[in-house]
Scaffold this motif. Structure first.
Motif, PDB file in Angstrom:
ATOM      1  N   THR A 144     -10.022   5.556  -1.273  1.00 18.77           N
ATOM      2  CA  THR A 144     -10.125   6.986  -0.977  1.00 18.77           C
ATOM      3  C   THR A 144     -10.474   7.212   0.489  1.00 18.77           C
ATOM      4  N   SER A 145      -9.801   8.183   1.083  1.00 12.77           N
ATOM      5  CA  SER A 145     -10.144   8.607   2.439  1.00 12.77           C
ATOM      6  C   SER A 145     -10.085  10.137   2.479  1.00 12.77           C
ATOM      7  N   LEU A 146     -10.371  10.719   3.611  1.00 13.86           N
ATOM      8  CA  LEU A 146     -10.420  12.177   3.702  1.00 13.86           C
ATOM      9  C   LEU A 146      -9.044  12.834   3.618  1.00 13.86           C
ATOM     10  N   GLU A 147      -8.060  12.273   4.288  1.00 15.31           N
ATOM     11  CA  GLU A 147      -6.746  12.906   4.358  1.00 15.31           C
ATOM     12  C   GLU A 147      -5.826  12.543   3.214  1.00 15.31           C
ATOM     13  N   TYR A 148      -5.965  11.353   2.678  1.00 15.89           N
ATOM     14  CA  TYR A 148      -5.085  10.869   1.612  1.00 15.89           C
ATOM     15  C   TYR A 148      -5.765   9.704   0.915  1.00 15.89           C
ATOM     16  N   ASP A 149      -5.236   9.311  -0.221  1.00 14.72           N
ATOM     17  CA  ASP A 149      -5.694   8.107  -0.914  1.00 14.72           C
ATOM     18  C   ASP A 149      -4.654   7.014  -0.697  1.00 14.72           C
ATOM     19  N   THR A 150      -5.088   5.789  -0.823  1.00 12.67           N
ATOM     20  CA  THR A 150      -4.174   4.655  -0.743  1.00 12.67           C
ATOM     21  C   THR A 150      -4.177   3.951  -2.087  1.00 12.67           C
ATOM     22  N   LEU A 151      -3.002   3.759  -2.628  1.00 13.23           N
ATOM     23  CA  LEU A 151      -2.817   2.962  -3.835  1.00 13.23           C
ATOM     24  C   LEU A 151      -2.399   1.577  -3.375  1.00 13.23           C
ATOM     25  N   ARG A 152      -3.249   0.587  -3.599  1.00 18.34           N
ATOM     26  CA  ARG A 152      -2.913  -0.788  -3.231  1.00 18.34           C
ATOM     27  C   ARG A 152      -2.521  -1.543  -4.489  1.00 18.34           C
ATOM     28  N   LEU A 153      -1.327  -2.098  -4.484  1.00 21.64           N
ATOM     29  CA  LEU A 153      -0.842  -2.902  -5.596  1.00 21.64           C
ATOM     30  C   LEU A 153      -0.715  -4.349  -5.125  1.00 21.64           C
ATOM     31  N   THR A 154      -1.360  -5.234  -5.873  1.00 22.00           N
ATOM     32  CA  THR A 154      -1.345  -6.662  -5.565  1.00 22.00           C
ATOM     33  C   THR A 154      -0.667  -7.394  -6.710  1.00 22.00           C
ATOM     34  N   ARG A 155       0.313  -8.192  -6.373  1.00 21.05           N
ATOM     35  CA  ARG A 155       1.064  -8.921  -7.391  1.00 21.05           C
ATOM     36  C   ARG A 155       0.155  -9.925  -8.097  1.00 21.05           C
ATOM     37  N   VAL A 156       0.192  -9.917  -9.425  1.00 18.01           N
ATOM     38  CA  VAL A 156      -0.577 -10.856 -10.227  1.00 18.01           C
ATOM     39  C   VAL A 156       0.289 -12.090 -10.434  1.00 18.01           C
ATOM     40  N   LYS A 157      -0.239 -13.232 -10.022  1.00 16.92           N
ATOM     41  CA  LYS A 157       0.519 -14.474 -10.155  1.00 16.92           C
ATOM     42  C   LYS A 157       0.019 -15.262 -11.344  1.00 16.92           C
ATOM     43  N   ASN A 158       0.931 -15.947 -11.982  1.00 14.90           N
ATOM     44  CA  ASN A 158       0.607 -16.832 -13.112  1.00 14.90           C
ATOM     45  C   ASN A 158      -0.141 -16.129 -14.230  1.00 14.90           C
ATOM     46  N   LYS A 159       0.236 -14.906 -14.502  1.00  6.35           N
ATOM     47  CA  LYS A 159      -0.414 -14.183 -15.589  1.00  6.35           C
ATOM     48  C   LYS A 159       0.107 -14.708 -16.922  1.00  6.35           C
TER      49      LYS A 159
ATOM     50  N   ASP B 255       0.837  -1.193   0.000  1.00  2.00           N
ATOM     51  CA  ASP B 255       0.000   0.000   0.000  1.00  2.00           C
ATOM     52  C   ASP B 255       0.873   1.246   0.000  1.00  2.00           C
ATOM     53  N   PHE B 256       0.491   2.204  -0.816  1.00  2.00           N
ATOM     54  CA  PHE B 256       1.171   3.493  -0.856  1.00  2.00           C
ATOM     55  C   PHE B 256       0.188   4.568  -0.449  1.00  2.00           C
ATOM     56  N   LYS B 257       0.521   5.333   0.586  1.00  2.00           N
ATOM     57  CA  LYS B 257      -0.281   6.492   0.948  1.00  2.00           C
ATOM     58  C   LYS B 257       0.144   7.619   0.009  1.00  2.00           C
ATOM     59  N   ILE B 258      -0.842   8.179  -0.721  1.00  2.00           N
ATOM     60  CA  ILE B 258      -0.542   9.225  -1.710  1.00  2.00           C
ATOM     61  C   ILE B 258      -1.481  10.404  -1.503  1.00  2.00           C
ATOM     62  N   ARG B 259      -1.086  11.546  -2.069  1.00  2.00           N
ATOM     63  CA  ARG B 259      -1.939  12.731  -1.997  1.00  2.00           C
ATOM     64  C   ARG B 259      -3.277  12.452  -2.664  1.00  2.00           C
ATOM     65  N   SER B 260      -4.323  13.011  -2.117  1.00  2.00           N
ATOM     66  CA  SER B 260      -5.649  12.884  -2.730  1.00  2.00           C
ATOM     67  C   SER B 260      -5.659  13.565  -4.085  1.00  2.00           C
ATOM     68  N   GLY B 261      -6.391  12.989  -5.020  1.00  2.00           N
ATOM     69  CA  GLY B 261      -6.578  13.606  -6.322  1.00  2.00           C
ATOM     70  C   GLY B 261      -5.476  13.370  -7.327  1.00  2.00           C
ATOM     71  N   ILE B 262      -4.552  12.482  -7.055  1.00  2.00           N
ATOM     72  CA  ILE B 262      -3.426  12.261  -7.971  1.00  2.00           C
ATOM     73  C   ILE B 262      -3.557  10.933  -8.723  1.00  2.00           C
ATOM     74  N   ARG B 263      -4.727  10.348  -8.651  1.00  2.00           N
ATOM     75  CA  ARG B 263      -4.998   9.049  -9.266  1.00  2.00           C
ATOM     76  C   ARG B 263      -4.676   9.021 -10.758  1.00  2.00           C
ATOM     77  N   GLN B 264      -5.092  10.018 -11.512  1.00  2.00           N
ATOM     78  CA  GLN B 264      -4.873  10.027 -12.968  1.00  2.00           C
ATOM     79  C   GLN B 264      -3.383  10.052 -13.317  1.00  2.00           C
ATOM     80  N   THR B 265      -2.608  10.741 -12.530  1.00  2.00           N
ATOM     81  CA  THR B 265      -1.163  10.783 -12.765  1.00  2.00           C
ATOM     82  C   THR B 265      -0.567   9.389 -12.640  1.00  2.00           C
ATOM     83  N   ILE B 266      -1.004   8.655 -11.655  1.00  2.00           N
ATOM     84  CA  ILE B 266      -0.483   7.301 -11.438  1.00  2.00           C
ATOM     85  C   ILE B 266      -0.931   6.371 -12.559  1.00  2.00           C
TER      86      ILE B 266
END
Length: 84
Positions: free
Chosen positions: A59-74, A32-43
């Motif tokens: 999404t939360s009030l103070e910041y957004d969280t970017l959760r990255l989950t590893r894709v296995k056997n793609k 999980d990455f805590k990131i500034r709110s509203g920067i989703r499109q940049t990512i």
């Protein structure tokens, strides 16, 4: 679920390279990455779609969280002129 949490709320320029650096050094499946709110499109524009990580935004009030989950056997999709 034991995710690694990385606080990147303070980064305004160079966020995608900072995320990539953390991903290269991480061997777990969820981070999980805590990131500034509203920067989703940049990512999204920086990463595109697909790849070895599934992207989710929480999404939360103070910041957004970017959760990255590893894709296995793609399965790698390969198209050639015969596929059309």
């Amino acid at each position: 679920m034991d995710n690694k949490v990385v606080d990147l709320k303070h980064i305004t320029c160079g966020l995608v390279p900072a995320i990539v650096d953390n991903l290269k050094a991480y061997s777990g499946d969820v981070i999980d990455f805590k990131i500034r709110s509203g920067i989703r499109q940049t990512i999204i524009s920086g990463f595109g779609t697909g790849g070895q990580w599934k992207m989710e935004f929480i999404t939360s009030l103070e910041y957004d969280t970017l959760r990255l989950t590893r894709v296995k056997n793609k399965k790698k999709v390969e198209l050639d002129i015969v596929s059309y």
